[in-house]
Scaffold this active site. Structure first.
Site, PDB file in Angstrom:
ATOM      1  N   SER A  41      30.949  36.871  44.233  1.00  0.00           N
ATOM      2  CA  SER A  41      30.405  36.086  43.120  1.00  0.00           C
ATOM      3  C   SER A  41      30.918  34.659  43.207  1.00  0.00           C
ATOM      4  CB  SER A  41      30.835  36.704  41.787  1.00  0.00           C
ATOM      5  OG  SER A  41      30.573  35.835  40.712  1.00  0.00           O
ATOM      6  N   TYR A  71      37.495  40.060  36.345  1.00  0.00           N
ATOM      7  CA  TYR A  71      36.325  40.181  37.237  1.00  0.00           C
ATOM      8  C   TYR A  71      36.372  39.101  38.314  1.00  0.00           C
ATOM      9  CZ  TYR A  71      31.364  39.944  38.601  1.00  0.00           C
ATOM     10  OH  TYR A  71      30.189  39.907  39.299  1.00  0.00           O
ATOM     11  N   LYS A 131      36.640  39.529  42.439  1.00  0.00           N
ATOM     12  CA  LYS A 131      35.652  38.968  43.356  1.00  0.00           C
ATOM     13  C   LYS A 131      36.302  38.036  44.377  1.00  0.00           C
ATOM     14  CE  LYS A 131      31.893  40.971  41.943  1.00  0.00           C
ATOM     15  NZ  LYS A 131      31.075  41.834  42.822  1.00  0.00           N
TER      16      LYS A 131
END
Length: 279
Positions: free
Chosen positions: A171, A184, A188
């Site tokens: 991401s 998160y 990533k």
């Protein structure tokens, strides 16, 4: 030549152009014919678009996600378009599900050429240091640990391929952290390192490992940051002034899976509409 003759020529020319454009739109690049692919979490969003594009380019694609109803619906949709797909349920965080996934691929196709690790979770919108331990563990179990285990468990099948490829979906948050996606974003970022180390480790076996870092893509997963005031703030970070579409990530995946990318490994392609990712 009389005026009506010019009109006839123009009509004929326009008809020929329209026919050419119609035929062109039906033509699909077939870079992946004869190959078999697994795409995890592929019943909606980016995963579904990747699975569809790989199949359009000639691959036999295994659709998977946690819910059987979603798998059935997606397989029926793609088969109705004449695409060669097969579906099975798979929660990537469960060992028995991963084992079943590879067993089904072996039984159905006998080989594997492309693994796309797309499954990810973010069960809580919170800053990094406000993330509860159980949420942190779940994010890393699915986003990082499961990706590693899928890679490891796919090797017996990938080693039989003439042009094996692993694609990891990271991401833009790995490069440009989004405050409310703290844990998160860290997970990533970890995938970038996993890509590089795995690529170096598997290069002697001719297994390529690459990564895609999508920007802010319009999916169900990203609703919280593309709608309302959050959406306006997100849009202000994108030089192209629009959110991405899932099919725009699918095109990158198809390239990396193909022999057009035969000399590319250990790389991350950022598709973010110009969002800053490197110096």
């Amino acid at each position: 030549m009389q005026h009506h003759d010019y009109d006839n020529v123009n009509i004929s020319l326009n008809q020929s152009v329209r026919k050419f454009c119609t035929n062109l739109s039906k033509m699909n690049c077939k870079r992946l014919e004869g190959k078999t692919a697994i795409v995890t979490a592929s019943t909606e969003g980016i995963g579904f678009s990747i699975a569809k594009r790989l199949a359009q380019e000639g691959a036999k694609v295994v659709i998977s996600s946690r819910k059987e109803s979603n798998v059935t619906k997606s397989v029926q949709h793609l088969k109705s378009e004449g695409l060669h797909v097969f579906g099975t349920t798979c929660h990537v965080g469960k060992k028995e599900d991963r084992e079943n996934l590879f067993k089904k691929v072996q039984e159905e196709f006998g080989c594997l050429d492309i693994l796309v690790s797309n499954a990810a979770t973010n069960p809580s919108v919170s800053t990094l240091l406000d993330t509860p331990e159980q949420i942190w563990d779940k994010i890393f179990d699915v986003n990082v640990k499961s990706t590693y285990l899928l890679m490891q468990e796919s090797l017996p099948l990938l080693r039989k391929s003439k042009s094996p490829s692993i694609i990891i979906i990271s991401s833009i948050a790995a490069y440009q952290p989004i405050t409310l996606l703290g844990a998160y974003a860290v997970s990533k970022t970890a995938l970038l390192g996993l890509t590089q180390v795995a690529a170096e480790s598997l290069s002697p076996e001719k297994i390529r490992v690459n990564c895609i870092a999508p920007g802010i893509i319009k999916t169900k997963f990203s609703q919280s940051i593309v709608e309302g005031a959050a959406g306006e703030a997100s849009l202000s970070m994108i030089p192209m002034q629009r959110f991405g579409e899932p099919n725009e990530i699918a095109g990158v995946a198809a390239f990396l899976a193909s022999d057009d990318a035969s000399y590319i490994t250990g790389e991350t392609i950022v598709a973010s509409g110009g969002m800053r990712s490197r110096l």
